[in-house]
Design an enzyme around this catalytic site. Structure first.
Site, mmCIF file in Angstrom:
data_model
loop_
_atom_site.group_PDB
_atom_site.id
_atom_site.type_symbol
_atom_site.label_atom_id
_atom_site.label_comp_id
_atom_site.label_asym_id
_atom_site.label_seq_id
_atom_site.Cartn_x
_atom_site.Cartn_y
_atom_site.Cartn_z
ATOM 1 C CG ASP A 192 41.784 45.002 42.327
ATOM 2 O OD1 ASP A 192 42.127 43.976 42.879
ATOM 3 O OD2 ASP A 192 41.533 46.015 42.910
ATOM 4 C CG ASP A 199 43.125 42.571 45.843
ATOM 5 O OD1 ASP A 199 43.262 42.616 45.533
ATOM 6 O OD2 ASP A 199 43.371 43.801 46.977
ATOM 7 C CE1 TYR A 229 38.008 49.521 43.691
ATOM 8 C CE2 TYR A 229 37.996 47.034 44.224
ATOM 9 C CZ TYR A 229 38.776 48.226 43.412
ATOM 10 O OH TYR A 229 40.065 48.059 43.389
ATOM 11 C CD GLU A 288 46.603 48.099 47.050
ATOM 12 O OE1 GLU A 288 46.390 46.532 47.067
ATOM 13 O OE2 GLU A 288 46.488 48.600 47.947
#
Length: 583
Positions: free
Chosen positions: A81, A84, A233, A435
């Site tokens: 995603d 990571d 999430y 990120e």
């Protein structure tokens, strides 16, 4: 900037023409075609599994090749995603949905820039995995790996040593939001592949049916079943929006966008969608916050995810309003569709470098972009350059803490972006700002294609209902009826159906009837349309500039006709048959 706003707009898209009429094309300032190409490269950098032979991001290698093995299921593939090495199902499904929507709206423009194939590949890479993650009607795997153990380590995905346990929802451990979002992704993608790969499209739609039934019948929040996802999430708003989102996509596919029996319901969504648009433009009673540099601002952590999604909605809604020949009505007054598109463009331009810092927040675009991205694969030397093993904690000591540019440029990635005052710190440990995420990029694909390709015709995946303006006393031009007789096999007849005056100009709506008089079925038909100065509905435009059957017509039987329409301020366009093929 919640999903309900996207749902409201999406439902409106299904009940009105999505054609691109009027407005402006933006060709200057930024190279939107290059930005689109780079954005798609980012998805290749996020791939998990066995990489294909045409992989263009060559510093990446195969990874996650045993995903699902512990659970007795094949979960190889899909996308990481963000920075990571976890595969989270919820953001992956949303990413696929938004990529698909981008293609549905602006596939023609992507095709003209040579990127449609790459965009469809990006969707299929996601849906291939999502189908694996749905091995039974009431079973859906929603995560591979977990954020806690993954974040403890800083390793390349090709050699990660962290847990790859897979987590699932089922009828005893429901996850309506996860299943609903995945159903939406499947249904949206089925539209994308409806013509090019009908068997795959049907397969996707079958998964969508099953997932929606699962989500609706066994209700519950997915993070109550997959608790390891809560920190990353969370299901903040529950599952009702995902259920509606999924239903909306399947409704569009099945009903062809006709909502005559639900006008009152769609009217409520229209109110919410338009209130959101007005608030973005600063013309509502409650406006969204913006930075001094003009960027939509919601939160410090990955703010650009909201900017790209909102900009996509503004872009699509602008085109919808233009095609419907109406303005947006805000509490502070009427707003032309061009203002929505101009605002969306301003947000994209900000991301690409038109901001107080003169920083591009797309990696690899421009000269001044983030060099220390919070991304494991990008920040560690490629395994193909140096295969020496990077240990779990050793990666932090050697690579994470390294105050230097990433050895691998994460081309096309949209990072988290600046704070409320347009400030940005390009440091690898500044994960809130540096990120990237797949769901930052997905909505941007459509906007970049639109800004580069302009109107470019309409990617007609659904029948179009043309809004008819109230006729005026203006008389059609003398040659408003134009017939092009072909001694068989094809006849073309044009006529004016209505006209109106706007801003001092007289607009004409022309209807053109193409009739097959050959006595045989026509399989392929190419028409040449010249002296056209406005939008055209009912044909599909090819990259070469010719026009063919609309996407819902594969052939024309003997004696049958098809109709297309166009609007401009001139005499009828010149329409002729370039070539055709008989069955």
């Amino acid at each position: 900037m919640g999903k309900l706003m996207a749902i409201g707009l999406f439902l409106l898209m299904g009940v009105a023409p999505l054609a691109l009429a009027g407005g402006h094309d933006y060709a200057g300032g930024h190279d939107y075609a290059a930005a689109l190409s780079k954005s798609l490269l980012f998805f290749e950098a996020q791939r998990s599994g066995y990489l294909p032979g045409n992989q263009r991001v060559t510093w990446r290698g195969n990874s996650g090749l045993h995903d699902g093995k512990i659970n007795g299921v094949d979960l190889v593939g899909g996308y990481y995603d963000a920075g990571d090495n976890v595969k989270f199902g919820l953001p992956m499904a949303f990413t696929v949905t938004m990529m698909s929507w981008s293609i549905i709206e602006y596939g023609n423009q992507m095709g003209a820039s040579g990127e449609l194939g790459h965009a469809m590949d990006a969707v299929k890479w996601g849906t291939d995995y999502l189908m694996k993650a749905h091995p039974q009607p009431h079973v859906l795997y929603g995560e591979v790996g977990d954020g806690n153990t993954d974040h403890y380590c800083w390793q390349r995905p090709e050699e990660m040593t962290t847990s790859r346990y897979a987590y699932r929802v089922d009828q005893n451990n429901p996850g309506s939001d996860l299943a609903g979002e995945t159903a939406a992704a499947m249904a949206a993608a089925s539209i994308v592949f409806h013509r090019s790969n009908p068997a795959y499209s049907r397969q996707l739609l079958n998964h969508a049916y099953q997932l929606f039934d699962f989500a609706d019948k066994y209700r519950g929040k997915y993070d109550s079943s997959i608790t390891v996802a809560q920190k990353y999430y969370r299901s903040v708003s529950g599952y009702a929006d995902e259920l509606l989102w999924a239903a909306a996509w399947m409704y569009k596919f099945l009903m062809g966008g006709k909502a005559k029996n639900h006008a009152s319901v769609f009217g409520k969504y229209q109110e919410k969608a338009e209130f959101f648009m007005c608030s973005c433009l600063g013309k509502s009673s409650q406006n969204v916050q913006k930075t001094p540099g003009g960027l939509i601002y919601k939160q410090r952590w990955n703010n650009l995810q909201f900017v790209t999604s909102a900009s996509f909605l503004l872009t699509v809604y602008s085109d919808y309003l233009t095609s419907a020949r109406r303005n947006l009505h805000c509490s502070s007054g009427s707003v032309a569709p061009s203002e929505l598109l101009a605002f969306a463009k301003s947000q994209v331009d900000y991301i690409l470098g038109d901001n107080p810092r003169a920083t591009s927040y797309m990696v690899g675009y421009g000269n001044n972009y983030p060099r220390q991205v919070h991304h494991r694969g990008s920040s560690i030397v490629s395994v193909k350059v140096d295969p020496s093993f990077v240990s779990c904690r050793g990666g932090y000591a050697t690579w994470f803490s390294r105050k230097a540019s990433d050895p691998n440029v994460l081309t096309g990635a949209i990072v988290g972006g600046p704070d409320a005052y347009d400030n940005f710190a390009d440091h690898r440990d500044n994960y809130e700002q540096t990120e990237p995420a797949t769901y930052n990029n997905a909505p941007l694909l459509g906007i970049l294609a639109r800004l580069h390709g302009g109107h470019g015709g309409y990617n007609q995946l659904l029948p179009v209902e043309i809004p008819v303006a109230k006729p005026t006393a203006v008389q059609p031009q003398p040659n408003s009826v134009k017939e092009t007789p072909f001694a068989a096999p094809v006849a073309i007849e044009q006529k004016t159906t209505t006209s109106w005056v706007a801003n001092g100009k007289t607009y004409y709506r022309y209807s053109a009837i193409v009739t097959n008089n050959s006595g045989k079925t026509i399989k392929n038909l190419n028409l040449s349309v010249s002296k056209l100065y406005g939008p055209l509905w009912g044909l599909t435009k090819s990259p070469s500039g010719s026009y063919g059957f609309p996407t819902w017509v594969s052939s024309l039987e003997a004696g049958k006709s098809i109709e297309f329409v166009y609007i401009h301020t001139a005499s009828p366009a010149e329409v002729s048959v370039s070539n055709y093929t008989l069955a």
